[in-house]
Design a protein around this motif. Sequence first.
Motif, PDB file in Angstrom:
ATOM      1  N   GLU A  48      45.843  38.738  53.126  1.00 16.30           N
ATOM      2  CA  GLU A  48      44.391  38.883  53.218  1.00 16.30           C
ATOM      3  C   GLU A  48      43.957  40.327  53.433  1.00 16.30           C
ATOM      4  OE1 GLU A  48      45.819  38.871  57.294  1.00 16.30           O
ATOM      5  OE2 GLU A  48      46.290  37.643  55.549  1.00 16.30           O
ATOM      6  N   ALA A  49      44.782  41.135  54.096  1.00 15.06           N
ATOM      7  CA  ALA A  49      44.416  42.535  54.334  1.00 15.06           C
ATOM      8  C   ALA A  49      44.406  43.322  53.022  1.00 15.06           C
ATOM      9  CB  ALA A  49      45.379  43.170  55.333  1.00 15.06           C
ATOM     10  N   LEU A  50      45.431  43.127  52.217  1.00 12.25           N
ATOM     11  CA  LEU A  50      45.502  43.786  50.910  1.00 12.25           C
ATOM     12  C   LEU A  50      44.322  43.372  50.039  1.00 12.25           C
ATOM     13  CD1 LEU A  50      46.804  45.286  48.541  1.00 12.25           C
ATOM     14  CD2 LEU A  50      48.352  43.343  48.246  1.00 12.25           C
ATOM     15  N   GLY A  51      44.049  42.059  49.974  1.00  9.97           N
ATOM     16  CA  GLY A  51      42.925  41.585  49.172  1.00  9.97           C
ATOM     17  C   GLY A  51      41.598  42.135  49.656  1.00  9.97           C
ATOM     18  N   THR A  52      41.428  42.209  50.973  1.00 12.56           N
ATOM     19  CA  THR A  52      40.161  42.685  51.538  1.00 12.56           C
ATOM     20  C   THR A  52      39.902  44.139  51.198  1.00 12.56           C
ATOM     21  OG1 THR A  52      40.249  41.111  53.371  1.00 12.56           O
ATOM     22  CG2 THR A  52      38.908  43.078  53.693  1.00 12.56           C
ATOM     23  N   VAL A  53      40.907  44.980  51.352  1.00 11.81           N
ATOM     24  CA  VAL A  53      40.721  46.406  51.054  1.00 11.81           C
ATOM     25  C   VAL A  53      40.447  46.620  49.575  1.00 11.81           C
ATOM     26  CG1 VAL A  53      41.807  48.683  51.074  1.00 11.81           C
ATOM     27  CG2 VAL A  53      42.123  47.149  53.011  1.00 11.81           C
ATOM     28  N   ALA A  54      41.168  45.910  48.722  1.00 12.35           N
ATOM     29  CA  ALA A  54      40.957  46.056  47.283  1.00 12.35           C
ATOM     30  C   ALA A  54      39.561  45.597  46.879  1.00 12.35           C
ATOM     31  CB  ALA A  54      42.020  45.274  46.513  1.00 12.35           C
ATOM     32  N   ILE A  55      39.137  44.442  47.389  1.00 13.50           N
ATOM     33  CA  ILE A  55      37.813  43.916  47.047  1.00 13.50           C
ATOM     34  C   ILE A  55      36.711  44.833  47.555  1.00 13.50           C
ATOM     35  CG2 ILE A  55      36.177  42.045  47.548  1.00 13.50           C
ATOM     36  CD1 ILE A  55      38.653  40.162  47.555  1.00 13.50           C
ATOM     37  N   THR A  56      36.804  45.225  48.816  1.00 13.61           N
ATOM     38  CA  THR A  56      35.770  46.088  49.392  1.00 13.61           C
ATOM     39  C   THR A  56      35.733  47.438  48.698  1.00 13.61           C
ATOM     40  OG1 THR A  56      36.145  45.015  51.533  1.00 13.61           O
ATOM     41  CG2 THR A  56      34.869  47.050  51.534  1.00 13.61           C
ATOM     42  N   GLY A  57      36.899  48.027  48.501  1.00 14.69           N
ATOM     43  CA  GLY A  57      36.958  49.319  47.824  1.00 14.69           C
ATOM     44  C   GLY A  57      36.430  49.247  46.408  1.00 14.69           C
ATOM     45  N   GLY A  58      36.827  48.199  45.672  1.00 12.62           N
ATOM     46  CA  GLY A  58      36.343  48.049  44.307  1.00 12.62           C
ATOM     47  C   GLY A  58      34.850  47.848  44.249  1.00 12.62           C
ATOM     48  N   ALA A  59      34.307  47.048  45.184  1.00 12.46           N
ATOM     49  CA  ALA A  59      32.862  46.803  45.202  1.00 12.46           C
ATOM     50  C   ALA A  59      32.090  48.078  45.533  1.00 12.46           C
ATOM     51  CB  ALA A  59      32.542  45.710  46.220  1.00 12.46           C
ATOM     52  N   VAL A  60      32.560  48.825  46.523  1.00 11.70           N
ATOM     53  CA  VAL A  60      31.869  50.059  46.919  1.00 11.70           C
ATOM     54  C   VAL A  60      31.900  51.084  45.787  1.00 11.70           C
ATOM     55  CG1 VAL A  60      31.992  52.055  48.453  1.00 11.70           C
ATOM     56  CG2 VAL A  60      32.211  49.755  49.393  1.00 11.70           C
ATOM     57  N   LEU A  61      33.052  51.270  45.176  1.00  8.77           N
ATOM     58  CA  LEU A  61      33.167  52.277  44.113  1.00  8.77           C
ATOM     59  C   LEU A  61      32.398  51.859  42.863  1.00  8.77           C
ATOM     60  CD1 LEU A  61      36.931  53.210  44.538  1.00  8.77           C
ATOM     61  CD2 LEU A  61      34.932  54.491  45.318  1.00  8.77           C
ATOM     62  N   ALA A 104      33.988  41.882  42.084  1.00 10.56           N
ATOM     63  CA  ALA A 104      35.114  42.498  42.794  1.00 10.56           C
ATOM     64  C   ALA A 104      36.050  41.429  43.343  1.00 10.56           C
ATOM     65  CB  ALA A 104      34.600  43.384  43.921  1.00 10.56           C
ATOM     66  N   VAL A 105      35.482  40.344  43.822  1.00 14.64           N
ATOM     67  CA  VAL A 105      36.307  39.241  44.321  1.00 14.64           C
ATOM     68  C   VAL A 105      37.138  38.642  43.188  1.00 14.64           C
ATOM     69  CG1 VAL A 105      36.247  36.896  45.258  1.00 14.64           C
ATOM     70  CG2 VAL A 105      34.788  38.672  46.248  1.00 14.64           C
ATOM     71  N   LEU A 106      36.509  38.384  42.062  1.00  8.94           N
ATOM     72  CA  LEU A 106      37.214  37.777  40.933  1.00  8.94           C
ATOM     73  C   LEU A 106      38.351  38.672  40.435  1.00  8.94           C
ATOM     74  CD1 LEU A 106      34.168  36.363  38.928  1.00  8.94           C
ATOM     75  CD2 LEU A 106      35.842  35.057  40.256  1.00  8.94           C
ATOM     76  N   LEU A 107      38.124  39.981  40.448  1.00  4.98           N
ATOM     77  CA  LEU A 107      39.129  40.902  39.926  1.00  4.98           C
ATOM     78  C   LEU A 107      40.254  41.182  40.920  1.00  4.98           C
ATOM     79  CD1 LEU A 107      36.815  43.499  38.135  1.00  4.98           C
ATOM     80  CD2 LEU A 107      38.504  42.019  37.028  1.00  4.98           C
ATOM     81  N   CYS A 108      39.918  41.268  42.195  1.00  3.55           N
ATOM     82  CA  CYS A 108      40.878  41.764  43.187  1.00  3.55           C
ATOM     83  C   CYS A 108      41.486  40.703  44.095  1.00  3.55           C
ATOM     84  CB  CYS A 108      40.221  42.846  44.049  1.00  3.55           C
ATOM     85  SG  CYS A 108      39.667  44.294  43.124  1.00  3.55           S
ATOM     86  N   ALA A 109      40.869  39.536  44.197  1.00  2.00           N
ATOM     87  CA  ALA A 109      41.423  38.503  45.080  1.00  2.00           C
ATOM     88  C   ALA A 109      42.851  38.106  44.716  1.00  2.00           C
ATOM     89  CB  ALA A 109      40.511  37.272  45.087  1.00  2.00           C
ATOM     90  N   PRO A 110      43.220  38.085  43.414  1.00  2.22           N
ATOM     91  CA  PRO A 110      44.612  37.737  43.093  1.00  2.22           C
ATOM     92  C   PRO A 110      45.648  38.658  43.742  1.00  2.22           C
ATOM     93  CG  PRO A 110      43.253  37.554  41.129  1.00  2.22           C
ATOM     94  CD  PRO A 110      42.389  38.174  42.188  1.00  2.22           C
ATOM     95  N   LEU A 111      45.233  39.865  44.140  1.00  5.36           N
ATOM     96  CA  LEU A 111      46.174  40.766  44.798  1.00  5.36           C
ATOM     97  C   LEU A 111      46.659  40.200  46.131  1.00  5.36           C
ATOM     98  CD1 LEU A 111      44.593  44.284  44.152  1.00  5.36           C
ATOM     99  CD2 LEU A 111      46.667  43.319  43.133  1.00  5.36           C
ATOM    100  N   ALA A 112      45.831  39.368  46.766  1.00  2.55           N
ATOM    101  CA  ALA A 112      46.261  38.751  48.020  1.00  2.55           C
ATOM    102  C   ALA A 112      47.477  37.849  47.789  1.00  2.55           C
ATOM    103  CB  ALA A 112      45.112  37.950  48.632  1.00  2.55           C
ATOM    104  N   HIS A 113      47.507  37.178  46.644  1.00  2.00           N
ATOM    105  CA  HIS A 113      48.646  36.321  46.313  1.00  2.00           C
ATOM    106  C   HIS A 113      49.842  37.167  45.856  1.00  2.00           C
ATOM    107  CE1 HIS A 113      46.450  32.518  46.646  1.00  2.00           C
ATOM    108  NE2 HIS A 113      45.421  33.199  46.191  1.00  2.00           N
ATOM    109  N   LEU A 114      49.567  38.249  45.138  1.00  2.00           N
ATOM    110  CA  LEU A 114      50.648  39.152  44.754  1.00  2.00           C
ATOM    111  C   LEU A 114      51.277  39.780  45.993  1.00  2.00           C
ATOM    112  CD1 LEU A 114      52.236  40.555  42.525  1.00  2.00           C
ATOM    113  CD2 LEU A 114      50.427  42.281  42.403  1.00  2.00           C
TER     114      LEU A 114
END
Length: 232
Positions: A70-83, A100-110
Amino acid sequence: MSYLVLGVVAGLAAIERKGFLQAMLSRPIALAPMTGWALGDPHGGLLVAPPLELLWLGAVNLGAALPVHEALGTVAITGGAVLAGRALGVGVSPEVAILAVLLCAPLAHLGRVADRFVELWNDRLAVRAEAALAGGDARAAVRWNLHGLVAPFAVAALLAPAGAALAAVVIPAFLRAVPGATGPLRLGFFAFAALAAASGAKALRAREAPRFFYGALGGALAAGLLIGGVLS
């Protein structure tokens, strides 16, 4: 510079999440605003923090459990949304956030898959640390322990900025190419918040969980539709 900041934040959160401290700073409700603040947009982080926390409320590191990262997914989603919001000049809006959620949430599973390999690597380091202690070399044992923090830091520090970079490119391009998608995506964010609320209720693991699950889903969805109607 923004991606370097994201890498450091994601890496430290990955360590805090399981390897050191565990003060819950890596939970989405705290991590998303901190990530937004690190990028100069704490309000953007606050927008995505509650639904992400509810969505991953059951993702807790207990014993040998390996939940989604969840930490990896959160940083990716938040960072992607802000940028992405910065590139569009509108900040983090609901439509930007849901993409951003649709694009980056899969990183939490990765990240969960990567955690399995990190655990195997750290098992080897633990054996070396124990051997060092058995030989009376406490300093070497401490060094092996510190080496065990490198792998989770590196995984998160690489994947989170990569996900955010993808979102920062794809989201502005999509919204500019398909401006009519803004309204449906905005409602989609409220629907996602409703699903997250229901997921959080289900994570209670109580006998009454189904009642809370469907109640949270219906209530949040109704509120989202009402707010979306007012905003439109």
